[in-house]
Design a protein around this motif. Structure first.
Motif, PDB file in Angstrom:
ATOM      1  N   ARG A 238      47.909  82.765  85.517  1.00 26.12           N
ATOM      2  CA  ARG A 238      47.894  81.554  84.399  1.00 26.12           C
ATOM      3  C   ARG A 238      46.339  81.407  83.179  1.00 26.12           C
ATOM      4  N   LEU A 239      46.023  80.703  82.841  1.00 25.43           N
ATOM      5  CA  LEU A 239      45.220  80.760  81.226  1.00 25.43           C
ATOM      6  C   LEU A 239      43.959  79.333  81.686  1.00 25.43           C
ATOM      7  N   LYS A 240      42.411  79.964  80.951  1.00 27.31           N
ATOM      8  CA  LYS A 240      41.992  79.328  80.854  1.00 27.31           C
ATOM      9  C   LYS A 240      42.560  78.870  79.632  1.00 27.31           C
ATOM     10  N   LEU A 241      42.147  77.035  78.821  1.00 23.15           N
ATOM     11  CA  LEU A 241      41.885  76.486  77.980  1.00 23.15           C
ATOM     12  C   LEU A 241      41.484  75.322  77.620  1.00 23.15           C
ATOM     13  N   THR A 242      40.601  75.287  76.221  1.00 21.21           N
ATOM     14  CA  THR A 242      39.462  74.829  76.418  1.00 21.21           C
ATOM     15  C   THR A 242      40.191  73.593  74.736  1.00 21.21           C
ATOM     16  N   GLY A 243      39.672  72.040  75.476  1.00 23.51           N
ATOM     17  CA  GLY A 243      39.854  70.450  75.123  1.00 23.51           C
ATOM     18  C   GLY A 243      39.004  70.862  73.472  1.00 23.51           C
ATOM     19  N   ILE A 244      39.278  69.880  72.785  1.00 23.48           N
ATOM     20  CA  ILE A 244      38.841  69.395  71.599  1.00 23.48           C
ATOM     21  C   ILE A 244      36.883  68.584  72.179  1.00 23.48           C
ATOM     22  N   GLY A 245      36.565  68.508  73.081  1.00 22.56           N
ATOM     23  CA  GLY A 245      35.219  68.179  74.315  1.00 22.56           C
ATOM     24  C   GLY A 245      35.028  69.719  74.878  1.00 22.56           C
ATOM     25  N   ASN A 246      34.853  70.608  73.834  1.00 24.39           N
ATOM     26  CA  ASN A 246      34.639  71.685  74.724  1.00 24.39           C
ATOM     27  C   ASN A 246      34.065  72.217  75.478  1.00 24.39           C
ATOM     28  N   LYS A 247      35.576  71.569  76.958  1.00 25.86           N
ATOM     29  CA  LYS A 247      35.410  71.568  78.031  1.00 25.86           C
ATOM     30  C   LYS A 247      36.712  72.463  78.239  1.00 25.86           C
ATOM     31  N   THR A 248      36.366  73.674  79.417  1.00 26.72           N
ATOM     32  CA  THR A 248      37.618  74.943  80.058  1.00 26.72           C
ATOM     33  C   THR A 248      37.752  73.954  81.140  1.00 26.72           C
ATOM     34  N   ILE A 249      39.492  74.509  81.486  1.00 28.73           N
ATOM     35  CA  ILE A 249      40.706  73.680  82.473  1.00 28.73           C
ATOM     36  C   ILE A 249      41.059  75.315  82.421  1.00 28.73           C
ATOM     37  N   LYS A 250      41.680  75.366  84.150  1.00 24.89           N
ATOM     38  CA  LYS A 250      42.397  76.584  84.063  1.00 24.89           C
ATOM     39  C   LYS A 250      43.951  76.115  84.412  1.00 24.89           C
ATOM     40  N   VAL A 251      44.921  76.625  84.173  1.00 26.16           N
ATOM     41  CA  VAL A 251      46.498  76.111  84.000  1.00 26.16           C
ATOM     42  C   VAL A 251      47.160  77.542  84.602  1.00 26.16           C
ATOM     43  N   MET A 252      48.160  76.555  84.303  1.00 23.85           N
ATOM     44  CA  MET A 252      49.591  77.570  85.481  1.00 23.85           C
ATOM     45  C   MET A 252      50.622  77.417  83.934  1.00 23.85           C
ATOM     46  N   ALA A 253      50.662  79.314  83.557  1.00 27.87           N
ATOM     47  CA  ALA A 253      51.940  78.517  82.355  1.00 27.87           C
ATOM     48  C   ALA A 253      52.874  79.321  82.609  1.00 27.87           C
ATOM     49  N   GLY A 254      53.691  78.854  82.145  1.00 28.36           N
ATOM     50  CA  GLY A 254      55.027  79.881  82.452  1.00 28.36           C
ATOM     51  C   GLY A 254      56.452  79.611  81.016  1.00 28.36           C
ATOM     52  N   LYS A 255      57.138  78.946  81.981  1.00 27.95           N
ATOM     53  CA  LYS A 255      58.570  78.310  80.642  1.00 27.95           C
ATOM     54  C   LYS A 255      59.606  77.393  81.146  1.00 27.95           C
ATOM     55  N   LEU A 256      59.484  76.492  80.605  1.00 29.53           N
ATOM     56  CA  LEU A 256      59.769  75.089  81.214  1.00 29.53           C
ATOM     57  C   LEU A 256      61.859  75.673  80.371  1.00 29.53           C
ATOM     58  N   HIS A 257      62.723  74.863  81.674  1.00 27.58           N
ATOM     59  CA  HIS A 257      64.100  74.834  81.700  1.00 27.58           C
ATOM     60  C   HIS A 257      64.586  73.914  81.507  1.00 27.58           C
ATOM     61  N   ARG A 258      65.393  73.921  80.628  1.00 30.57           N
ATOM     62  CA  ARG A 258      66.815  72.270  81.080  1.00 30.57           C
ATOM     63  C   ARG A 258      66.283  71.342  80.800  1.00 30.57           C
ATOM     64  N   VAL A 259      65.292  71.139  79.332  1.00 33.65           N
ATOM     65  CA  VAL A 259      65.114  70.203  78.817  1.00 33.65           C
ATOM     66  C   VAL A 259      66.282  69.457  77.800  1.00 33.65           C
ATOM     67  N   LYS A 260      65.974  68.715  77.669  1.00 31.09           N
ATOM     68  CA  LYS A 260      67.203  67.581  76.726  1.00 31.09           C
ATOM     69  C   LYS A 260      66.238  65.778  76.493  1.00 31.09           C
ATOM     70  N   LEU A 261      66.616  65.888  75.236  1.00 28.55           N
ATOM     71  CA  LEU A 261      66.065  64.464  74.878  1.00 28.55           C
ATOM     72  C   LEU A 261      67.601  63.786  74.547  1.00 28.55           C
ATOM     73  N   SER A 262      68.807  64.332  74.368  1.00 28.71           N
ATOM     74  CA  SER A 262      70.006  63.450  74.280  1.00 28.71           C
ATOM     75  C   SER A 262      71.359  64.144  73.914  1.00 28.71           C
ATOM     76  N   PRO A 263      72.713  63.791  74.695  1.00 28.35           N
ATOM     77  CA  PRO A 263      73.320  64.872  75.116  1.00 28.35           C
ATOM     78  C   PRO A 263      73.225  66.257  73.746  1.00 28.35           C
ATOM     79  N   THR A 264      73.054  65.600  72.923  1.00 31.55           N
ATOM     80  CA  THR A 264      73.507  66.443  71.207  1.00 31.55           C
ATOM     81  C   THR A 264      71.892  67.485  71.209  1.00 31.55           C
ATOM     82  N   VAL A 265      70.533  66.777  71.595  1.00 23.84           N
ATOM     83  CA  VAL A 265      69.270  67.390  71.506  1.00 23.84           C
ATOM     84  C   VAL A 265      69.085  68.002  72.708  1.00 23.84           C
ATOM     85  N   TYR A 266      68.876  69.120  72.670  1.00 24.77           N
ATOM     86  CA  TYR A 266      68.381  70.290  73.291  1.00 24.77           C
ATOM     87  C   TYR A 266      67.687  71.109  73.603  1.00 24.77           C
TER      88      TYR A 266
END
Length: 321
Positions: A238-266
């Motif tokens: 888990r991470l704490k992230l602060t956005g441009i409005g200076n407000k903090t949110i808690k999020v789950m961080a990890g790795k995303l697999h199998r992202v493909k934009l086209s047959p040749t762009v992955y």
């Protein structure tokens, strides 16, 4: 190892403005830019954590600007441009994933001059970015967004740490044809939703719509995305992230697999945070399933052509790590 990065969220800067009489007439200058010809300039950048930062000068103030394709306009930091009047206050709010930002001010820039490039009658939004300055330990003058970048073909090169801007006509054709020494090896169409680059993609063969943002330090995937896509989001911590409005949110961080934009762009596995994109989608009038940021550009040397709504890709050298 992942740590608590502060990151710039995609902004929504829509609405009307009340302009002050004392317009900003001074040009913004990029002292380290290399001017290749009358239509093309190359600007070196540094990475501050995962943000693309260029050095610029305005009103005899020298500091840093973040390159942010997710921002609609030019934003100036109120800390350094504080000669504001109440009648300059905007009626609008700027929204990110976790907050809306009010108390925004606006100024009309008569001329934004990038050496031989002149852009007239641009709008600048002004609000307090001091928390980003403190977290990044830089003098931040502002953020350069879509309204400045849209008239250029923008080459974001994380191999050489430089941005190349080349002027295009209203159809997106470069005014100088001989710009890149490297060979373009692939391309991809996108849809421009207001100022947001929207890509049709798949995650584990599940169709998704992803925004592209140079100032997203982590990729983001919506909690509500189909379970077949989330199956290949592997959580780590888990991470704490602060956005441009200076407000903090808690999020789950990890790795995303199998992202493909086209047959040749992955992509290989990308650092990603699992979050709620409903507020951003409401602000933009979009239905994004995620956002691609630094992790996209570190794998792809990318050229953005807003007029043609097209991305072009140049390979990294084979021995690049």
């Amino acid at each position: 190892m992942l740590r608590s990065f502060f990151y710039i969220l995609i902004l929504n800067l829509s609405g009307y403005a009340a302009y002050a009489a004392n317009d900003l007439t001074n040009p913004i200058k990029f002292p380290k830019a290399e001017y290749l010809n009358e239509y093309t300039t190359r600007i070196p950048f540094k990475l501050v954590d995962h943000l693309i930062v260029v050095e610029a000068e305005l009103f005899n103030k020298r500091g840093n600007f973040i390159i942010d394709t997710g921002s609609e306009s030019l934003i100036l930091n109120k800390v350094h441009f504080n000669n504001l009047y109440e009648h300059q206050k905007s009626s609008k709010a700027s929204s990110g994933i976790s907050q809306s930002i009010d108390n925004i001010y606006e100024k009309r820039i008569k001329e934004f001059i990038l050496e031989n490039f002149k852009l007239e009658n641009k709008t600048s939004d002004i609000f307090d970015l001091s928390h980003i300055e403190k977290s990044k330990k830089i003098k931040l003058l502002g953020i350069i967004g879509y309204d400045i970048l849209k008239d250029y073909e923008v080459f974001v090169d994380l191999h050489l740490n430089q941005i190349t801007l080349t002027k295009v006509d209203k159809l997106g054709n470069k005014l100088n044809k001989h710009v890149y020494l490297e060979k373009i090896v692939d391309s991809l169409d996108f849809n421009l939703k207001n100022h947001t680059i929207v890509l049709n993609a798949t995650v584990n063969y599940q169709p998704v719509k992803l925004g592209l943002d140079t100032a997203a330090e982590f990729n983001q995937i919506n909690k509500s995305v189909h379970k077949h896509a989330l199956k290949y989001f592997i959580p780590k911590r888990r991470l704490k992230l602060t956005g441009i409005g200076n407000k903090t949110i808690k999020v789950m961080a990890g790795k995303l697999h199998r992202v493909k934009l086209s047959p040749t762009v992955y992509f290989g596995p990308m650092q990603t945070v699992l979050t709620n994109l409903n507020k951003m989608n409401e602000a933009f009038g979009t239905s994004l399933d995620g956002v691609l940021g630094y992790e996209f550009f570190v794998q792809k040397r990318t050229i953005i052509n807003y007029k043609k709504e097209k991305l072009y890709f140049i390979n990294y050298p084979i021995d690049f790590k």
